[in-house]
Design a protein around this motif. Structure first.
Motif, PDB file in Angstrom:
ATOM      1  N   ASP A  17     -40.907   7.871  26.361  1.00 39.78           N
ATOM      2  CA  ASP A  17     -40.839   6.499  25.885  1.00 39.78           C
ATOM      3  C   ASP A  17     -40.125   5.612  26.903  1.00 39.78           C
ATOM      4  N   ALA A  18     -39.159   6.186  27.613  1.00 39.68           N
ATOM      5  CA  ALA A  18     -38.410   5.404  28.596  1.00 39.68           C
ATOM      6  C   ALA A  18     -39.131   5.326  29.936  1.00 39.68           C
ATOM      7  N   ASN A  19     -39.556   6.480  30.467  1.00 40.18           N
ATOM      8  CA  ASN A  19     -39.897   6.564  31.886  1.00 40.18           C
ATOM      9  C   ASN A  19     -41.386   6.646  32.196  1.00 40.18           C
ATOM     10  N   ASN A  20     -42.241   6.654  31.185  1.00 38.27           N
ATOM     11  CA  ASN A  20     -43.675   6.623  31.478  1.00 38.27           C
ATOM     12  C   ASN A  20     -43.980   5.350  32.274  1.00 38.27           C
ATOM     13  N   GLY A  50     -33.404  -5.594  36.612  1.00 44.02           N
ATOM     14  CA  GLY A  50     -34.325  -4.961  37.549  1.00 44.02           C
ATOM     15  C   GLY A  50     -34.172  -3.451  37.537  1.00 44.02           C
ATOM     16  N   THR A  51     -34.272  -2.838  38.698  1.00 44.07           N
ATOM     17  CA  THR A  51     -34.239  -1.383  38.792  1.00 44.07           C
ATOM     18  C   THR A  51     -32.833  -0.831  38.569  1.00 44.07           C
ATOM     19  N   THR A  52     -31.803  -1.704  38.558  1.00 39.78           N
ATOM     20  CA  THR A  52     -30.467  -1.179  38.225  1.00 39.78           C
ATOM     21  C   THR A  52     -30.377  -0.740  36.766  1.00 39.78           C
ATOM     22  N   GLN A  53     -31.362  -1.116  35.951  1.00 41.39           N
ATOM     23  CA  GLN A  53     -31.336  -0.644  34.562  1.00 41.39           C
ATOM     24  C   GLN A  53     -31.350   0.884  34.494  1.00 41.39           C
ATOM     25  N   HIS A  54     -31.976   1.539  35.481  1.00 40.29           N
ATOM     26  CA  HIS A  54     -31.981   3.008  35.442  1.00 40.29           C
ATOM     27  C   HIS A  54     -31.354   3.641  36.688  1.00 40.29           C
ATOM     28  N   CYS A  84     -23.168  11.292  27.853  1.00 40.74           N
ATOM     29  CA  CYS A  84     -24.402  11.640  27.140  1.00 40.74           C
ATOM     30  C   CYS A  84     -25.454  12.203  28.088  1.00 40.74           C
ATOM     31  N   GLY A  85     -25.409  11.799  29.388  1.00 38.09           N
ATOM     32  CA  GLY A  85     -26.316  12.359  30.375  1.00 38.09           C
ATOM     33  C   GLY A  85     -27.671  11.698  30.471  1.00 38.09           C
ATOM     34  N   TYR A  86     -27.828  10.503  29.914  1.00 39.76           N
ATOM     35  CA  TYR A  86     -29.125   9.827  29.949  1.00 39.76           C
ATOM     36  C   TYR A  86     -29.073   8.553  30.799  1.00 39.76           C
ATOM     37  N   CYS A  87     -28.348   8.607  31.911  1.00 39.28           N
ATOM     38  CA  CYS A  87     -28.200   7.426  32.778  1.00 39.28           C
ATOM     39  C   CYS A  87     -29.544   6.870  33.209  1.00 39.28           C
ATOM     40  N   PHE A  88     -30.506   7.763  33.427  1.00 34.11           N
ATOM     41  CA  PHE A  88     -31.782   7.331  33.993  1.00 34.11           C
ATOM     42  C   PHE A  88     -32.589   6.489  33.017  1.00 34.11           C
ATOM     43  N   GLN A  89     -32.193   6.461  31.776  1.00 36.27           N
ATOM     44  CA  GLN A  89     -32.945   5.711  30.775  1.00 36.27           C
ATOM     45  C   GLN A  89     -32.225   4.453  30.340  1.00 36.27           C
ATOM     46  N   GLY A  90     -31.298   3.990  31.157  1.00 34.57           N
ATOM     47  CA  GLY A  90     -30.561   2.796  30.811  1.00 34.57           C
ATOM     48  C   GLY A  90     -29.387   3.143  29.931  1.00 34.57           C
ATOM     49  N   CYS A  91     -28.272   2.524  30.198  1.00 32.52           N
ATOM     50  CA  CYS A  91     -27.052   2.871  29.467  1.00 32.52           C
ATOM     51  C   CYS A  91     -26.878   1.949  28.272  1.00 32.52           C
ATOM     52  N   LYS A  92     -26.737   2.542  27.098  1.00 29.11           N
ATOM     53  CA  LYS A  92     -26.449   1.762  25.893  1.00 29.11           C
ATOM     54  C   LYS A  92     -25.207   2.311  25.200  1.00 29.11           C
ATOM     55  N   HIS A  93     -24.327   2.882  25.998  1.00 23.51           N
ATOM     56  CA  HIS A  93     -23.139   3.535  25.448  1.00 23.51           C
ATOM     57  C   HIS A  93     -21.869   2.878  25.973  1.00 23.51           C
ATOM     58  N   PRO A  94     -20.794   2.947  25.181  1.00 20.39           N
ATOM     59  CA  PRO A  94     -20.688   3.528  23.845  1.00 20.39           C
ATOM     60  C   PRO A  94     -21.497   2.704  22.838  1.00 20.39           C
ATOM     61  N   SER A 129     -25.777  20.663  33.901  1.00 12.20           N
ATOM     62  CA  SER A 129     -26.621  19.742  34.652  1.00 12.20           C
ATOM     63  C   SER A 129     -27.036  18.509  33.853  1.00 12.20           C
ATOM     64  N   THR A 130     -27.137  18.617  32.541  1.00 10.45           N
ATOM     65  CA  THR A 130     -27.628  17.486  31.754  1.00 10.45           C
ATOM     66  C   THR A 130     -26.498  16.609  31.220  1.00 10.45           C
ATOM     67  N   LYS A 131     -25.255  16.922  31.541  1.00 13.02           N
ATOM     68  CA  LYS A 131     -24.128  16.230  30.932  1.00 13.02           C
ATOM     69  C   LYS A 131     -23.430  15.291  31.914  1.00 13.02           C
ATOM     70  N   GLY A 132     -22.992  14.161  31.399  1.00 15.75           N
ATOM     71  CA  GLY A 132     -22.181  13.249  32.191  1.00 15.75           C
ATOM     72  C   GLY A 132     -22.993  12.307  33.054  1.00 15.75           C
ATOM     73  N   ALA A 133     -22.304  11.508  33.843  1.00 13.85           N
ATOM     74  CA  ALA A 133     -22.980  10.601  34.772  1.00 13.85           C
ATOM     75  C   ALA A 133     -23.943  11.386  35.645  1.00 13.85           C
ATOM     76  N   ALA A 134     -25.076  10.763  35.985  1.00 15.70           N
ATOM     77  CA  ALA A 134     -26.141  11.506  36.662  1.00 15.70           C
ATOM     78  C   ALA A 134     -25.673  12.145  37.957  1.00 15.70           C
ATOM     79  N   SER A 135     -24.804  11.465  38.686  1.00 17.54           N
ATOM     80  CA  SER A 135     -24.303  12.030  39.930  1.00 17.54           C
ATOM     81  C   SER A 135     -22.868  11.582  40.143  1.00 17.54           C
ATOM     82  N   ALA A 136     -21.972  12.522  40.332  1.00 12.19           N
ATOM     83  CA  ALA A 136     -20.568  12.175  40.533  1.00 12.19           C
ATOM     84  C   ALA A 136     -19.956  12.892  41.725  1.00 12.19           C
ATOM     85  N   ALA A 137     -20.784  13.497  42.581  1.00 12.41           N
ATOM     86  CA  ALA A 137     -20.266  14.153  43.781  1.00 12.41           C
ATOM     87  C   ALA A 137     -21.285  13.999  44.912  1.00 12.41           C
TER      88      ALA A 137
END
Length: 593
Positions: A48-51, A87-91, A211-221, A345-353
């Motif tokens: 639903d997000a990335n198609n 723009g593309t910063t949404q994901h 939550c680990g879903y950074c690529f789908q836009g952040c709506k958290h908290p 791998s699925t938890k937290g910010a998408a990349s932190a190192a």
């Protein structure tokens, strides 16, 4: 007549709009997409997000019952750009490293010859540092919050004896936590999971909830004010500031924002033998109504593909034939390790190192939700591992040839679950090359005019670029094996046109650049460019958003100096942070209206 019209509300356009609104200019922002409400418009469902055709994160109208907008890509590639405010910063991942100093004019370090020296920025790294600092304070940028997957990355780097970097400026091979534009976890954030659990909702939780879903836009908290969303994408940070400039700046005048407004033409006239931008024509995506607006200055911020398209559709001059050329991506690749133990791998910010290798590029860990993980494993220029005779299928210190996994092997990998995998993304310092370009397609036009065609000659990269990618892939394999992987795959990605730069590049020479050192078009006065397309090169490999926003801040100052009789402010004033309570209060009023 407006003072300034900004075309596009993404990473760069929102920055210029906010800075100019803070100086009291009358600014109109025209955005082809909509302004989504994450609480009601976004989900965690990956398709639903990335198609790219039907997802809410696509390049297309806000009304998802209508088709996505089309571009011609004659090669095996994926052009991944989003429409809408932000723009593309949404994901994006929020990663905010600075460019390597070696890609700027005047650099004389021992590695000076290792970069794309033919296409340097037309100013020094020291010139840009105050603008980096301004953006880092505004977003704000923090040292990333880290979890299990980062400990895996660091374990590999430490076993290899790599140096730890402790500064924002990268001058030597090293590893470090990411600097990212994500608010650190606070309260109960990161301790619990589930969108409906009150313990991960505002105000008990603040910042990143892991939550680990950074690529789908952040709506958290969940339930937080838009201006306090963890990820500081432009829709959560710069655009709210632009819309509330009267609340946080003593000189401020809020911008006017029109969404679903597709600009079809930059209007111009001849003055004293020069072409001068005078305004724009735009079309309502919803109704088809056509409009015109006059302005003293026009800022083009529609991205590396749409900027050249709009230039050509406007009939603007292109005497050196460099408009749309130098369309430079990062020559990405993936190294993926299979572990016996949990990697998170699925938890937290998408990349932190990350680890950096100045003169070559960088590598960084990336955690992915399951469907994007599958995509990363199966998008390959080699084809199916060992099955195609296309001249690729490279072998090396990884296990087996490069290529997409399939069948029993893919089943075995995924049976262990995404949290037994560990991904490293390779980001190469690739060269600006004129044969990579955006131009107009010969295919039928859409309702906004002839569409863009993007040519990326993946297999005609420079020898330097190819060598850099191979070096980084081998380094990534070393890190993954040192961290404990029992099996390591290399994918050999085709162009994923995501980190893309330079199609309207600024430069030292009129022979191969479109913009001068202020990001004003050389052959169209009062027309500026403020997004990744203005960047002079691929930055040495680091993620481009922070540099694009720093350059856009510098461009805003140049606009005020050249055409509105003002002075710069970055070296004399202090920035307001985008989470300032004045922004939050006023933005709530704006959103309610």
């Amino acid at each position: 007549m407006r003072d300034v019209i900004v075309i596009g509300a993404g990473a760069g356009g929102s920055v210029v709009a906010k800075e100019l609104a803070g100086r009291g200019l009358d600014v109109l922002v025209l955005e082809a997409g909509g302004y989504a409400d994450p609480e009601t418009d976004w989900t965690h469902y990956e398709n639903d997000a990335n198609n790219p055709l039907t997802g809410f994160m696509r390049f297309g109208p806000a009304d998802r019952s209508r088709p996505a907008w089309f571009r011609e890509t004659p090669q095996n590639s994926l052009l991944w750009q989003l429409a809408g405010v932000g723009g593309t910063t949404q994901h994006y991942f929020g990663n905010s490293p600075r460019a390597y100093p070696g890609v700027f004019a005047g650099y004389d370090g021992s590695d000076a010859a290792a970069y794309d020296t033919a296409h340097l920025f037309p100013f020094t790294y020291a010139d840009l540092v105050p603008y980096y600092e301004w953006v880092e304070a505004t977003l704000p940028v923090h040292t990333a919050a880290m979890g299990t997957k980062e400990s895996v990355f660091f374990r590999g780097c430490e076993k290899l004896g790599m140096a730890l970097q402790t500064t924002k400026t990268t001058t030597a091979d090293s590893y470090r936590p990411q600097e990212n534009a994500i608010l650190p976890p606070g309260g109960t954030a990161g301790r619990f999971s589930g969108h409906d659990d009150p313990r991960v909702q505002w105000p008990l939780a603040t910042g990143c909830t892991f939550c680990g879903y950074c690529f789908q836009g952040c709506k958290h908290p969940a339930g937080a004010p838009r201006t306090m969303a963890a990820k500081r994408s432009a829709d959560n940070s710069y655009m709210p500031m632009a819309l509330t400039a009267d609340a946080w700046s003593p000189h401020g005048k809020p911008v006017s924002l029109v969404t679903d407004a597709f600009v079809t033409r930059i209007r111009s006239e001849q003055r004293g033998g020069e072409t001068v931008a005078t305004g724009v024509s735009w079309r309502s995506v919803t109704t088809g109504e056509e409009h015109t607006e006059d302005a003293r200055v026009v800022v083009l911020s529609a991205g590396c593909t749409e900027n050249p398209r709009l230039w050509f559709n406007s009939g603007l001059p292109n005497p050196n034939d460099w408009v749309g050329r130098g369309y430079t991506d990062h020559y990405f690749d993936w190294v993926i390790g299979l572990f016996d133990d949990y990697t998170g791998s699925t938890k937290g910010a998408a990349s932190a190192a990350r680890a950096d290798f100045p003169g070559r590029g960088g590598i960084m860990n990336v955690g992915l939700p399951p469907a994007i993980q599958q995509f990363a494993l199966t998008f390959s220029d080699s084809g199916i591992r060992g099955q195609y005779g296309n001249g690729r299928g490279f072998t090396g210190p990884w296990d087996g040839p490069t290529g997409r996994l399939m069948g029993e092997e893919l089943k075995e990998v995924l049976t262990h679950g995404a949290d037994r995998l560990f991904n490293i993304l390779i980001m190469t310092d690739d060269d600006v090359e004129p044969h990579n370009r955006a131009t107009l397609s010969a295919l039928p036009a859409d309702e906004h005019g002839p569409v863009a065609k993007v040519e990326m000659r993946q297999r005609a990269r420079s020898a330097r670029t190819v060598a850099n990618r191979e070096f980084l892939a081998r380094k990534a394999v070393e890190v993954v094996r040192a961290a404990g992987a029992r099996k390591v795959f290399r994918i050999d990605w085709p162009p994923l046109i995501l980190h893309v730069h330079s199609s309207m590049r600024m430069g030292l020479s009129e022979r191969d650049s479109v913009l001068d050192d202020a990001a004003e078009a050389r052959w169209v006065r009062r027309l500026f460019v403020a997004d990744n397309s203005a960047l002079a090169n691929a930055l040495g490999g680091p993620n481009p958003t922070l540099t694009s926003q720093a350059v856009a801040t510098r461009t805003a100052e140049q606009i005020v100096r050249r055409y509105f009789g003002g002075e710069g402010w970055v070296r004399t004033e202090s920035p307001v942070v985008s989470t300032d309570a004045r922004v939050t209060r006023r933005f709530a009023q704006v959103a309610a209206n």
